[in-house]
Design an enzyme around this catalytic site. Structure first.
Site, mmCIF file in Angstrom:
data_model
loop_
_atom_site.group_PDB
_atom_site.id
_atom_site.type_symbol
_atom_site.label_atom_id
_atom_site.label_comp_id
_atom_site.label_asym_id
_atom_site.label_seq_id
_atom_site.Cartn_x
_atom_site.Cartn_y
_atom_site.Cartn_z
ATOM 1 N N CYS A 136 0.847 -1.204 0.000
ATOM 2 C CA CYS A 136 0.000 0.000 0.000
ATOM 3 C C CYS A 136 0.877 1.247 0.000
ATOM 4 O O CYS A 136 1.487 1.579 1.023
ATOM 5 C CB CYS A 136 -0.925 -0.012 1.211
ATOM 6 S SG CYS A 136 -1.877 1.500 1.390
ATOM 7 N N CYS A 139 -0.176 3.965 2.436
ATOM 8 C CA CYS A 139 0.089 3.672 3.852
ATOM 9 C C CYS A 139 1.580 3.808 4.149
ATOM 10 O O CYS A 139 1.960 4.343 5.186
ATOM 11 C CB CYS A 139 -0.339 2.252 4.205
ATOM 12 S SG CYS A 139 -1.914 1.750 3.526
ATOM 13 N N ASP A 140 2.423 3.310 3.276
ATOM 14 C CA ASP A 140 3.843 3.167 3.611
ATOM 15 C C ASP A 140 4.795 3.972 2.724
ATOM 16 O O ASP A 140 6.008 3.956 2.952
ATOM 17 C CB ASP A 140 4.236 1.672 3.554
ATOM 18 C CG ASP A 140 3.410 0.839 4.538
ATOM 19 O OD1 ASP A 140 3.152 1.342 5.649
ATOM 20 O OD2 ASP A 140 3.011 -0.279 4.199
#
Ligand code: NAP
Length: 308
Positions: A136, A139-140
């Protein structure tokens, strides 16, 4: 007199299911959540750090999941460990047979079983998951500020991720196994125009190399590409096999429902990543859970009024 049928059965204990549980309890419904793993909180538990959930920057995915769960417990949601095997409607009630043979019933169901990320299934992918290998970008991606990232895939998810990472990273390699992309032409053109995106077509990734974390990608034609972060964006697989007979999914297996969660079936709602939508994130899953629970409560109230 027999026991009263519970109002709501929620399948899945990720952010969508847990939020649905919280909202449903606040609407005074009786709620049971079926969870596959004891105290499971879904995919979020695999995310080392969540930096985009408002108000809680940097919280660990596991911890965020635990907080959602604790909140649901506090609201009086009950949990049952088990894997849903079959769902059907009978005499105005929904029934759910678990893999171990138990049959649960409720007046309505919110299905929030989520998706699984498709995997490359190559050496190093599992070993370095969370240590340089991610699924993701939103997200990261921030962990790779001014560094080199690779995105693997040729669909909209991959191209969107590459465009997003281009705004953060020094360089982004977009690696696709074929010449032609599935992604929308407009986003591909945008990616081609980005100075720091290099597109590698007809390139099959064969191995991820590293020591403590991923350090390089090997391709099938024996090239070694040094990278800091690798984003595997080759699609998701919704956990909807058991819904086949209900015919509520689209051609990709996602539950056809808008943000209300309502489907073509009475008393059956879809929430979270498993629903047709464009952005699959913790916050959109939680929002889905809230919507579906409130709408389910409203629909149940109307049904009860009609019956009286
Ligand atoms: P997708 O469209 O299924 O694309 C997956 C990509 O990964 C394909 O290019 C595929 O290659 C590649 N792939 C699959 N398995 C692979 C493997 N083992 N090794 C290497 N490459 C592999 O998945 P998606 O991009 O997640 O999109 C899913 C759906 O959501 C699509 O309908 C998409 O349009 C939609 N979506 C829309 C947006 C948006 O509108 N902004 C954003 C994200 C997703 P091949 O092409 O060779 O099969």
């Amino acid at each position: 007199m027999g026991e009263k049928t519970p109002d709501l059965l929620i399948i899945g204990s990720g952010p969508a299911g847990l939020t649905a549980g919280i909202y449903a309890r606040r609407a005074n419904l009786t709620v049971q959540i079926v969870e596959k793993e004891y105290r499971g909180t879904g995919q979020i538990a695999d995310s080392g750090r969540v930096d985009n959930y408002p108000g809680l920057p940097g919280i660990g995915g596991y911890e965020l999941g635990e907080q959602f769960r604790g909140h649901a417990e506090k609201c009086g949601v009950s949990f049952t460990e088990g894997e849903a095997g079959k769902l059907w409607r009978e005499e105005g009630k929904w029934k759910c047979r678990l893999e171990d043979g138990r049959v649960l019933e409720a007046r309505a169901i919110i299905y929030a079983a989520g998706t699984v990320h498709r995997q490359l299934r190559i050496p190093g992918e599992q070993q370095f998951f969370g240590k340089g290998v991610h699924v993701c970008a939103w997200c990261d991606g921030a962990f790779y500020k001014d560094r080199v990232a690779a995105v693997i895939g040729g669909g909209d998810s991959a191209v969107d991720a590459a465009l997003y990472l281009a705004g953060i990273c020094k360089k982004v390699l977009l690696i696709h196994r074929r010449e032609d992309f599935r992604a929308a032409k407009s986003s591909l053109l945008q990616a081609e125009a980005e100075e720091n995106i290099e597109i590698l077509r007809n390139t099959v990734v064969s191995k991820i190399e590293g020591t403590h974390k991923a350090e390089a990608i090997w391709t099938q034609d024996n090239r070694r590409l040094p990278v800091d972060g690798i984003f595997v964006e080759i699609g998701q697989i919704p956990r909807t096999e058991i819904l086949r007979e209900l015919a509520v999914t689209d051609e990709n297996g996602y539950i056809q429902a808008d943000e209300t969660g309502r489907t073509a079936l009475k008393g059956f709602y879809g929430a979270g990543d498993v629903r047709t939508k464009s952005l699959r994130q913790v916050i959109t899953a939680a929002a889905d859970g809230a919507n579906a629970a409130v709408l389910a409560a409203e629909d149940l109230r109307r049904t009860t009024e009609k019956e009286v």
